[in-house]
Motif scaffolding. Structure first.
Motif, mmCIF file in Angstrom:
data_model
loop_
_atom_site.group_PDB
_atom_site.id
_atom_site.type_symbol
_atom_site.label_atom_id
_atom_site.label_comp_id
_atom_site.label_asym_id
_atom_site.label_seq_id
_atom_site.Cartn_x
_atom_site.Cartn_y
_atom_site.Cartn_z
ATOM 1 N N ARG A 31 0.831 -1.203 0.000
ATOM 2 C CA ARG A 31 0.000 0.000 0.000
ATOM 3 C C ARG A 31 0.867 1.255 0.000
ATOM 4 O O ARG A 31 1.870 1.349 0.692
ATOM 5 N N TYR B 186 -1.735 0.118 -5.348
ATOM 6 C CA TYR B 186 -2.029 1.540 -5.510
ATOM 7 C C TYR B 186 -3.345 1.743 -6.276
ATOM 8 O O TYR B 186 -4.196 2.554 -5.873
ATOM 9 N N GLN C 97 -6.151 1.195 -4.111
ATOM 10 C CA GLN C 97 -6.342 2.315 -3.175
ATOM 11 C C GLN C 97 -7.151 3.439 -3.806
ATOM 12 O O GLN C 97 -7.986 4.060 -3.146
#
Length: 732
Positions: free
Chosen positions: A326, A494, A497
């Motif tokens: 992350r 990513y 996210q």
């Protein structure tokens, strides 16, 4: 553990709690339906229970039906999938009708027990159809979404949602929620009539129980069960209702172009259901729903837009054994439209952003893009001043590369120039920690070549965003020859996210998406040069379900960009370059200063406000219409196969390693006929043998670009389908 549990308090109100073990959001299964049915039977048979509240043990109420059960319904009765689906759907109708009738006497409409729904959060699909069968719907005042989005995956609400919502709101008022899948936050849902009460989250259960304890017999009688019921807005056979249904039919055909059967089926279920009793209408809804479930279009859309898309978003192709990657702090190099968009979506996801440009003015402008976006969100009620402040606080706009210290991911989004990209790569790597991953955002330049500028090519990867970043859901991750698994995992984590859908492909010219888009554009332009009517080219694409035709798409992305790509490709391919006839059209338009929509002049003419005014007349003056125009299906085959064959070649060459990514990427990346489920689903739909026949005819008429790939011909000879031979989910 059970999905549904019942607990009765000292007040005599039973609380039925829906809480699927191990899931972040409730989804309905047949086991869950059986448990719900048993809970309702207990409520109705136990004289000490005065009524019930159906709620959730999670922050949300429910995300819908587990679509995997549709496959089990098809297989439930050997040799008769229609019967399996129909009977399964009618079982659901029976349970919800039991809730709705709640033990009332059929003649007097008395003696029933109130059953209400208390929604703590999001309620979608069956998660809203179940509340519709209850006597009152309470929703907590949150940012949740409530509605029936089934049409978005090729279905329509088939557990009574279609019939109930139309009878509740009327056909016209229900249309946006049924035909467009529109969802609303609780307060707006109440104003629209979708829910009855919106209360503070902490008061949800108490308010629902209070209503149960004070409900009268009249409160339990649904309008459609009352004598003399009339549909709001008028039934289809009335003077008031007839124009509504006529207009709806025209609207559906205009929007779907006849290639999305679920919308037509839904309209038929509504129209026919309005002519009969409520219970007969449920049967009609079930029959039309069965027809759609068995339609290959529905199956393909569900597989690609729900099952496969969900699997990719959950990490289906993430390298095994790599720990969580992350992103904590991301650097974005280049504050133009693409870099500003990347900075915006990153900050909105709570990631600290360093936005760098060569000039402070440009960096500030990039940050201002986020401010403008948030302001628009506030004006539309989709954001708050607090959210804006928090988002902007996460973005540092600067010219100083030293600010990249501490970034664990850097995304370069400068000009499509290898020299410029190499320069910023070197500048950034001087500052970055040894574990940082460097990503280049490029749509055409080979990743492996760009990685030569990096001191650590194993940590160098391509991340191809589509423009505009904040609107486009797909992100194409490109693995270079030396890219390591941790870089791939970092890119995937990513993308997750920032709440987008990733596909991972191997490095090759134009990667996957542009590799397929460009032949589509080129084939349309090539036909213009041949004298095919430009409007036929565009309408052929629209009738295939593409959002825009190839000529409009060229105008949107800009003709000068097309010229630049063509020149670079020709320089790289030399004598093998196949698109000189396309260049004749594109280069001529560029010479006329017609650079596309941004210039107010391209294949289309535009007014002074940038609105398209139709094909520019000068186009057919320069490229006169041929006396013999091709049939519609011939044009469609050329446009379709130009893309589909590139997808097959990408799989054949190892650029694509997962057909799920090929299908999902095509739909989300460039709008490839969503009804088809994507290029591989479409090939399975028509069969490899039929596809090869089309290829052979096109190759004979138009040349080797339509030659059937060896893989496709092998599959045709073997009678194979892509989702039989290559589906990783099936193999697992």
């Amino acid at each position: 553990m059970a999905d549904f549990t019942l607990k009765t308090g000292t007040d005599g109100v039973a609380v039925i709690t829906w809480d699927c073990p191990g899931k972040s959001m409730n989804v309905m299964s047949f086991e869950g339906l059986a448990e719900l049915d048993a809970c309702i039977d207990e409520v109705l048979s136990d004289d000490s229970i005065k009524g019930a509240v159906i709620t959730s043990g999670k922050d949300s109420f429910a995300g819908g039906m587990d679509l995997n059960i549709l496959a089990s319904l098809r297989d439930a009765i050997e040799g008769d999938p229609a019967k399996g689906v129909f009977e399964g759907v009618m079982r659901m109708h029976g349970i919800l009708r039991k809730i709705e009738r709640a033990g009332m006497d059929a003649k007097s409409h008395k003696g029933g027990k109130p059953i209400v729904a208390a929604l703590p959060g999001t309620a979608m699909g069956i998660g809203y159809e179940l509340p519709l069968a209850c006597h009152r719907i309470f929703a907590a005042e949150t940012k949740a979404k409530i509605g029936l989005p089934e049409i978005m995956v090729g279905l329509f609400p088939g557990a009574g949602g279609t019939t109930r919502l139309v009878r509740k709101l009327g056909a016209m008022a229900a249309a946006p929620y049924l035909l467009e899948g529109k969802t609303l936050a609780p307060a707006k849902a109440k104003a629209a009539g979708l829910v009855d009460e919106v209360v503070a989250p902490g008061e949800l259960l108490a308010k629902a129980k209070d209503w149960v304890l004070n409900a009268s017999d009249a409160d339990l009688l649904k309008p459609w069960d009352a004598k003399g019921y009339k549909m709001p807005g008028g039934a289809p056979y009335t003077p008031a209702g007839f124009p509504t249904f006529m207009g709806a039919a025209v609207m559906v055909h205009g929007k779907t172009k006849g290639v999305y059967p679920a919308a037509r089926a839904l309209l038929s279920a509504v129209y026919e259901g309005a002519l009969v009793s409520f219970d007969e209408a449920l049967k009609i809804e079930a029959r039309w729903f069965t027809k759609i479930v068995l339609d290959p279009t529905s199956g393909a859309m569900i597989r690609s837009l729900f099952l496969n898309k969900g699997a990719l978003e959950k990490g289906a192709v993430r390298p095994e054994g790599v720990e969580d990657q992350r992103v904590r702090k991301v650097g974005v190099l280049g504050a133009g439209m693409m870099g500003a968009g990347i900075a915006l979506v990153s900050a909105m996801a709570g990631i600290e952003v360093v936005l760098i440009d060569a000039r402070q003015e440009a960096a500030d402008k990039g940050k201002a893009y986020a401010e403008s976006y948030m302001d628009k969100g506030i004006s539309r009620g989709k954001a708050t001043a607090q959210k804006k402040e928090a988002t902007l606080a996460l973005i540092t706009a600067t010219t100083d590369y030293a600010a990249l210290e501490g970034c664990d991911l850097v995304i370069e989004a400068v000009f499509e120039d290898p020299g410029v990209k190499a320069e910023v790569t070197a500048k950034a790597e001087v500052v970055l920690g040894e574990d940082a991953i460097f990503a280049t955002n490029t749509s055409t330049l080979p990743i492996s070549d760009l990685a030569k500028a990096s001191a650590r090519p194993g940590q160098f990867i391509g991340i191809h965003f589509f423009s505009p970043v904040e609107k486009m859901n797909l992100v194409e991750i490109i693995r270079g020859r030396e890219t390591g698994d941790r870089a791939v995992a970092k890119a995937l984590d990513y993308v997750r996210q920032i709440r987008k859908t990733p596909i991972v492909v191997n490095d090759a010219r134009f990667f996957y998406a542009n590799r397929c888009i460009l032949p589509y554009i080129n084939e349309g332009i090539r036909m213009v040069g041949e004298g095919v009517a430009p409007w036929m080219v565009e309408h052929s694409a629209e009738l295939l379900g593409f959002p825009v035709g190839p000529l409009q798409l060229t105008d949107e992305v800009s003709i000068d960009l097309g010229v630049k790509i063509a020149k670079a490709t020709k320089a790289a391919m030399g004598e093998a370059y196949p698109d000189a006839d396309v260049d004749d059209v594109v280069f001529w338009l560029a010479d006329q200063g017609r650079m596309g929509r941004k210039a107010g002049a391209g294949f289309y003419a535009y007014d002074d406000k940038g609105k398209r005014q139709g094909i520019w007349p000068g186009l057919v003056e320069k490229f006169p219409l041929a006396e013999d125009q091709p049939e519609l299906v011939q044009v469609q085959h050329r446009l379709m196969m130009a893309q589909v064959l590139e997808a097959v070649r990408a799989l054949e060459e190892g650029v694509l390693t997962d057909i799920r990514e090929g299908d999902v990427g095509a739909i989300l990346g460039w709008g490839f006929a969503p009804w088809s489920g994507g290029p591989f689903s479409w090939l399975d739909m028509i069969g490899a043998g039929k596809a090869v026949e089309i290829c052979d005819r096109l190759e004979a008429a138009h040349g080797p670009r339509f030659a059937a790939p060896k893989l496709l011909r092998e599959m045709a000879e073997a009678g194979e389908r892509f989702y039989t031979r290559f589906d990783p989910a099936r193999a697992a």
